[in-house]
Design a protein around this motif. Sequence first.
Motif, PDB file in Angstrom:
ATOM      1  N   UNK A 174      92.380  44.261 -41.252  1.00 35.67           N
ATOM      2  CA  UNK A 174      91.395  43.766 -41.528  1.00 35.67           C
ATOM      3  C   UNK A 174      89.679  44.001 -41.819  1.00 35.67           C
ATOM      4  N   UNK A 175      89.771  45.151 -41.411  1.00 36.27           N
ATOM      5  CA  UNK A 175      88.631  45.385 -41.316  1.00 36.27           C
ATOM      6  C   UNK A 175      87.654  47.074 -42.447  1.00 36.27           C
ATOM      7  N   UNK A 176      88.329  46.819 -43.435  1.00 33.84           N
ATOM      8  CA  UNK A 176      88.082  48.098 -45.141  1.00 33.84           C
ATOM      9  C   UNK A 176      86.601  47.743 -45.197  1.00 33.84           C
ATOM     10  N   UNK A 177      86.014  48.769 -44.960  1.00 29.28           N
ATOM     11  CA  UNK A 177      84.684  48.045 -46.045  1.00 29.28           C
ATOM     12  C   UNK A 177      84.580  48.864 -47.318  1.00 29.28           C
ATOM     13  N   UNK A 178      85.582  49.865 -47.391  1.00 28.87           N
ATOM     14  CA  UNK A 178      85.046  50.968 -48.777  1.00 28.87           C
ATOM     15  C   UNK A 178      86.197  51.622 -48.806  1.00 28.87           C
ATOM     16  N   UNK A 179      87.031  51.332 -49.848  1.00 33.11           N
ATOM     17  CA  UNK A 179      88.388  51.718 -49.934  1.00 33.11           C
ATOM     18  C   UNK A 179      87.838  53.166 -50.491  1.00 33.11           C
ATOM     19  N   UNK A 180      88.497  54.135 -50.570  1.00 30.41           N
ATOM     20  CA  UNK A 180      88.029  56.233 -50.319  1.00 30.41           C
ATOM     21  C   UNK A 180      89.396  56.202 -51.655  1.00 30.41           C
ATOM     22  N   UNK A 181      88.925  57.041 -52.765  1.00 30.52           N
ATOM     23  CA  UNK A 181      89.762  57.934 -53.452  1.00 30.52           C
ATOM     24  C   UNK A 181      90.664  58.246 -53.138  1.00 30.52           C
ATOM     25  N   UNK A 182      92.310  58.497 -52.509  1.00 26.91           N
ATOM     26  CA  UNK A 182      93.044  59.596 -52.944  1.00 26.91           C
ATOM     27  C   UNK A 182      93.415  60.402 -53.372  1.00 26.91           C
ATOM     28  N   UNK A 183      94.896  60.921 -53.390  1.00 24.61           N
ATOM     29  CA  UNK A 183      95.351  61.827 -54.399  1.00 24.61           C
ATOM     30  C   UNK A 183      94.782  61.511 -55.704  1.00 24.61           C
ATOM     31  N   UNK A 184      95.644  59.817 -56.399  1.00 21.70           N
ATOM     32  CA  UNK A 184      95.279  59.563 -57.647  1.00 21.70           C
ATOM     33  C   UNK A 184      94.600  58.357 -57.291  1.00 21.70           C
ATOM     34  N   UNK A 185      93.253  58.463 -56.922  1.00 21.77           N
ATOM     35  CA  UNK A 185      92.513  57.628 -56.487  1.00 21.77           C
ATOM     36  C   UNK A 185      92.905  56.394 -55.805  1.00 21.77           C
ATOM     37  N   UNK A 186      91.658  54.901 -56.103  1.00 26.48           N
ATOM     38  CA  UNK A 186      91.856  53.438 -54.793  1.00 26.48           C
ATOM     39  C   UNK A 186      92.744  52.773 -56.172  1.00 26.48           C
ATOM     40  N   UNK A 187      94.397  52.316 -55.387  1.00 21.81           N
ATOM     41  CA  UNK A 187      94.695  51.600 -56.534  1.00 21.81           C
ATOM     42  C   UNK A 187      94.452  50.356 -55.903  1.00 21.81           C
ATOM     43  N   UNK A 188      94.882  49.458 -56.855  1.00 26.81           N
ATOM     44  CA  UNK A 188      94.803  48.232 -57.081  1.00 26.81           C
ATOM     45  C   UNK A 188      95.862  47.345 -57.478  1.00 26.81           C
ATOM     46  N   UNK A 209      91.413  53.658 -59.436  1.00 33.35           N
ATOM     47  CA  UNK A 209      89.723  53.610 -60.065  1.00 33.35           C
ATOM     48  C   UNK A 209      89.794  54.872 -59.412  1.00 33.35           C
ATOM     49  N   UNK A 210      88.755  55.802 -60.391  1.00 30.11           N
ATOM     50  CA  UNK A 210      88.328  57.012 -59.298  1.00 30.11           C
ATOM     51  C   UNK A 210      87.321  57.119 -58.170  1.00 30.11           C
ATOM     52  N   UNK A 211      86.375  55.869 -57.550  1.00 29.12           N
ATOM     53  CA  UNK A 211      85.532  56.240 -57.369  1.00 29.12           C
ATOM     54  C   UNK A 211      85.710  55.192 -55.991  1.00 29.12           C
ATOM     55  N   UNK A 212      84.868  55.202 -55.295  1.00 30.21           N
ATOM     56  CA  UNK A 212      84.437  54.432 -53.862  1.00 30.21           C
ATOM     57  C   UNK A 212      84.654  52.751 -54.584  1.00 30.21           C
ATOM     58  N   UNK A 213      85.534  52.277 -53.351  1.00 29.03           N
ATOM     59  CA  UNK A 213      85.654  50.493 -54.605  1.00 29.03           C
ATOM     60  C   UNK A 213      85.285  50.109 -52.506  1.00 29.03           C
ATOM     61  N   UNK A 214      84.123  49.323 -53.331  1.00 33.91           N
ATOM     62  CA  UNK A 214      83.769  48.249 -51.893  1.00 33.91           C
ATOM     63  C   UNK A 214      84.292  46.257 -52.585  1.00 33.91           C
ATOM     64  N   UNK A 215      85.065  46.443 -51.285  1.00 34.85           N
ATOM     65  CA  UNK A 215      86.284  45.147 -51.734  1.00 34.85           C
ATOM     66  C   UNK A 215      84.602  44.131 -52.597  1.00 34.85           C
ATOM     67  N   UNK A 216      85.356  42.926 -52.989  1.00 34.08           N
ATOM     68  CA  UNK A 216      84.278  41.643 -52.632  1.00 34.08           C
ATOM     69  C   UNK A 216      84.614  40.652 -52.452  1.00 34.08           C
ATOM     70  N   UNK A 217      85.496  40.732 -51.138  1.00 32.75           N
ATOM     71  CA  UNK A 217      86.040  39.466 -50.547  1.00 32.75           C
ATOM     72  C   UNK A 217      87.719  39.579 -49.239  1.00 32.75           C
ATOM     73  N   UNK A 218      88.011  39.538 -48.452  1.00 28.03           N
ATOM     74  CA  UNK A 218      88.878  40.106 -48.060  1.00 28.03           C
ATOM     75  C   UNK A 218      89.712  38.208 -47.947  1.00 28.03           C
TER      76      UNK A 218
END
Length: 163
Positions: A11-25, A106-115
């Motif tokens: 429940x506490x992820x502030x930013x999603x960092x890209x891994x091998x193929x990026x950030x998945x959604x 996405x190939x960059x760090x993503x900050x979520x809008x909400x959780x």
Amino acid sequence: MGKLYHISEDPKIKRFEPREQGVFAISGELLHNYLLPRNCPRVTYYCGPQTSAMDRAQFFGYSTATYIVAVESAWLKQIQQAIIYCYEFPTDDFLLFDPCAGYYVAQKTITPLQVKPIYNVMDEMLKRNVELRFMPSLTSLAAAVKYSSLNFSLIRMQYARQV
């Protein structure tokens, strides 16, 4: 594109960092495929324009659901007790990766809008015109779906019972 999401048990992820193929959604349309504990094996499928009448009859029978998600019966208690978190992402930096599965990357760090916490996984899934099936084993279904004309995803099958 619509809204994009990521499901996690954290429940506490502030930013999603890209891994091998990026950030998945995942698209909102297919979000139900991930409304389960992370390692729960599942076979998910739905009809596309290429789906044959025979496959529709075989895999949907009399179901009126648009989507079917099959899980192993052994996971019932874990599903009932699960609390998962649905992160909503801004869509600007995402590109479609797999249209059948509804994956974006996405190939960059993503900050979520909400959780948003989801306390009742089955209730949330059933709000989405999904038929949730419990089966002793997914092995035969996974093999049949894989060679059908359906749109499908086989998720976390490495954790499935081998029969």
